[in-house]
Write a protein that holds these residues in place. Structure first.
Motif, PDB file in Angstrom:
ATOM      1  N   LYS A   1       0.815  -1.223   0.000  1.00 48.37           N
ATOM      2  CA  LYS A   1       0.000   0.000   0.000  1.00 48.37           C
ATOM      3  C   LYS A   1       0.850   1.274   0.000  1.00 48.37           C
ATOM      4  CE  LYS A   1      -3.708  -2.489   0.126  1.00 48.37           C
ATOM      5  NZ  LYS A   1      -4.572  -2.630  -1.060  1.00 48.37           N
TER       6      LYS A   1
ATOM      7  N   GLY B   1       0.089   5.802  -0.083  1.00 47.29           N
ATOM      8  CA  GLY B   1      -1.238   6.204   0.327  1.00 47.29           C
ATOM      9  C   GLY B   1      -1.238   7.164   1.504  1.00 47.29           C
TER      10      GLY B   1
ATOM     11  N   ASP C   1      -7.125  -8.166   0.301  1.00 51.15           N
ATOM     12  CA  ASP C   1      -6.674  -7.663   1.599  1.00 51.15           C
ATOM     13  C   ASP C   1      -7.375  -8.363   2.755  1.00 51.15           C
ATOM     14  OD1 ASP C   1      -5.136  -6.000   0.104  1.00 51.15           O
ATOM     15  OD2 ASP C   1      -6.263  -4.171   0.543  1.00 51.15           O
TER      16      ASP C   1
ATOM     17  N   TRP D   1      -4.406  -4.096  10.386  1.00 47.16           N
ATOM     18  CA  TRP D   1      -3.820  -3.206   9.402  1.00 47.16           C
ATOM     19  C   TRP D   1      -3.516  -1.818   9.977  1.00 47.16           C
ATOM     20  CZ3 TRP D   1      -2.200  -5.902   5.497  1.00 47.16           C
ATOM     21  CH2 TRP D   1      -2.946  -6.910   4.900  1.00 47.16           C
TER      22      TRP D   1
ATOM     23  N   TYR E   1      -3.147   0.656   7.350  1.00 50.29           N
ATOM     24  CA  TYR E   1      -3.562   1.519   6.239  1.00 50.29           C
ATOM     25  C   TYR E   1      -5.068   1.726   6.180  1.00 50.29           C
ATOM     26  CZ  TYR E   1      -5.632  -2.120   3.309  1.00 50.29           C
ATOM     27  OH  TYR E   1      -6.465  -3.090   2.804  1.00 50.29           O
ATOM     28  N   THR E   2      -5.843   0.894   6.899  1.00 54.98           N
ATOM     29  CA  THR E   2      -7.294   0.959   6.814  1.00 54.98           C
ATOM     30  C   THR E   2      -7.926   0.520   8.134  1.00 54.98           C
ATOM     31  OG1 THR E   2      -9.249   0.078   5.651  1.00 54.98           O
ATOM     32  CG2 THR E   2      -7.384  -1.406   5.899  1.00 54.98           C
TER      33      THR E   2
ATOM     34  N   THR F   1       0.725   4.177   5.547  1.00 55.79           N
ATOM     35  CA  THR F   1       0.905   3.239   4.437  1.00 55.79           C
ATOM     36  C   THR F   1       2.390   3.083   4.136  1.00 55.79           C
ATOM     37  OG1 THR F   1       0.576   5.093   2.904  1.00 55.79           O
ATOM     38  CG2 THR F   1      -1.325   3.688   3.354  1.00 55.79           C
TER      39      THR F   1
ATOM     40  N   ASP G   1       2.524  -3.924   8.015  1.00 57.51           N
ATOM     41  CA  ASP G   1       1.559  -4.237   6.965  1.00 57.51           C
ATOM     42  C   ASP G   1       2.217  -5.036   5.839  1.00 57.51           C
ATOM     43  OD1 ASP G   1      -0.498  -3.018   8.319  1.00 57.51           O
ATOM     44  OD2 ASP G   1      -0.935  -1.521   6.774  1.00 57.51           O
ATOM     45  N   THR G   2       3.457  -4.710   5.502  1.00 54.04           N
ATOM     46  CA  THR G   2       4.172  -5.441   4.454  1.00 54.04           C
ATOM     47  C   THR G   2       4.516  -6.852   4.911  1.00 54.04           C
ATOM     48  OG1 THR G   2       5.082  -3.419   3.476  1.00 54.04           O
ATOM     49  CG2 THR G   2       6.253  -5.477   3.024  1.00 54.04           C
TER      50      THR G   2
END
Length: 394
Positions: free
Chosen positions: A201, A204, A249, A275, A277-278, A313, A318-319
């Motif tokens: 992501k 972002g 996702d 997460w 990012y969200t 992001t 997250d990665t």
């Protein structure tokens, strides 16, 4: 030195040399007082924060561990810092310290625990915690049952200084966050935020395209050599695509997925999981909640999804989860970037050593094992007085 009166010869050496002497001589003992004095004087630390090793002192410790414990430790060059890529006389290599018994093989492969530390340069406590964790493991091997089992049957991988160029800048007392890539901005605002430069992501919300921003994400995902070094090493040690090929996702890693990865930061007293990012829940949200609570039991931190801190992001955790399917967390240590030594030594260090140890121990099946049950004591049948605690040799 030779003490003729007591007929004693004093030798300054490492554990390997001690083992060689034991083959030749009947009595070889360690002078614990002298050893403690040598270890206490082994590093001077950062000025005003002497409990934290400098980059050079951290590297000296990693190299020393590999030298003194050759059967269980390896100091691996995994890449270069940005300054090293520009001038071989400047900057630093980036190293991973690998800890496992090299003489014991596991047919299905040993499960891996990975931690990277000090990706944000100003976060003093992070690299020292990871270095002390490594020291605890090698010193406890053969003496502590849990540590011995961990090193025999699993692997621990630690990148003690993920951003050594930036960390060197921060050691001068500046609140430096980014790496030292001077292609971006200038002066005190140069560099890329490595924890916005990871591919999942990337680009972002919660990152910036402004080169002078503290959260500048870089011109492309993985553009920085420090990021590239970590990603290459993750690809080397972890199975690919545990969440499937081109997963959505919301797709979960299977419950028998293996591997744990932790990015150690400060500050905030938090255990964060994907997460970031969200606000949508990940496919393994329930497992992350259970695992996060277990980690927080040891360090008394608040466990929650990373987005609960703020949206970000291109981040590590997250990665690690999104691309590899490993159970990924971020620890936010303590209450400030330049954490005082008293609180580090008395609270942050002991509490988080326990949490890291637990994370490493469950790395074989991190989405299953934290749900329990846990064995806390062992009592042999018909021997009601014989009670053994976890970690005790029997």
């Amino acid at each position: 030195d030779v003490d003729e009166k007591s007929m004693t010869v004093y030798v300054l050496g490492n554990s390997r040399e001690k083992a060689e002497l034991e083959v030749q001589y009947t009595v070889v003992a360690v002078d614990e007082v002298a050893t403690a004095g040598i270890e206490a004087a082994a590093f001077e630390g950062i000025a005003g924060f002497e409990c934290y090793r400098t980059v050079e002192e951290t590297y000296a410790t990693g190299e020393s561990i590999a030298l003194n414990y050759p059967d269980i430790a390896e100091w691996i060059d995994i890449g270069d810092s940005w300054q090293k890529t520009q001038n071989q006389g400047a900057g630093y290599d980036i190293f991973a310290l690998k800890l496992t018994n090299k003489n014991i093989a596991v047919a299905e492969g040993k499960p891996k625990f990975f931690a990277n530390c000090a990706i944000h340069a100003r976060e003093y406590a992070t690299a020292e915690l990871c270095t002390r964790f490594a020291e605890m493991l090698v010193e406890g091997y053969g003496n502590d049952a849990e540590i011995t089992a961990l090193i025999d049957h699993q692997e621990v991988h630690l990148v003690l200084q993920t951003n050594p160029d930036g960390r060197k800048q921060a050691e001068a007392g500046t609140l430096w966050r980014k790496n030292k890539n001077n292609n971006y901005c200038s002066g005190d605002s140069t560099g890329c935020d490595l924890n916005r430069n990871f591919p999942f992501k990337w680009g972002g919300a919660g990152s910036s395209g402004n080169v002078c921003s503290t959260i500048y994400r870089g011109p492309s995902p993985g553009s920085e050599p420090e990021t590239e070094a970590v990603l290459d090493y993750m690809t080397l040690i972890f199975p690919p695509n545990q969440r499937g090929i081109n997963p959505a996702d919301s797709d979960a890693a299977p419950l028998d997925a293996t591997g744990v990865a932790i990015d150690v930061h400060s500050y905030g007293g938090l255990v964060l999981y994907p997460w970031g990012y969200t606000t949508a829940e990940s496919g393994n949200h329930d497992q992350f909640v259970t695992f996060g609570r277990k980690l927080a039991f040891f360090n008394d931190y608040e466990p929650k999804a990373a987005v609960g801190l703020y949206v970000a992001t291109g981040t590590t955790d997250d990665t690690y989860y999104g691309n590899y399917g490993v159970a990924a967390f971020t620890f936010e240590l303590g209450t400030t970037f330049f954490q005082g030594c008293n609180s580090f030594e008395n609270t942050i260090l002991p509490d988080n050593l326990k949490s890291l140890m637990y994370a490493a121990m469950v790395s074989r099946t991190p989405y299953k094992t934290p749900a329990g049950p846990d064995v806390l004591n062992l009592r042999f049948k018909d021997q009601s007085e014989s009670v053994f605690k976890v970690g005790e040799n029997i």
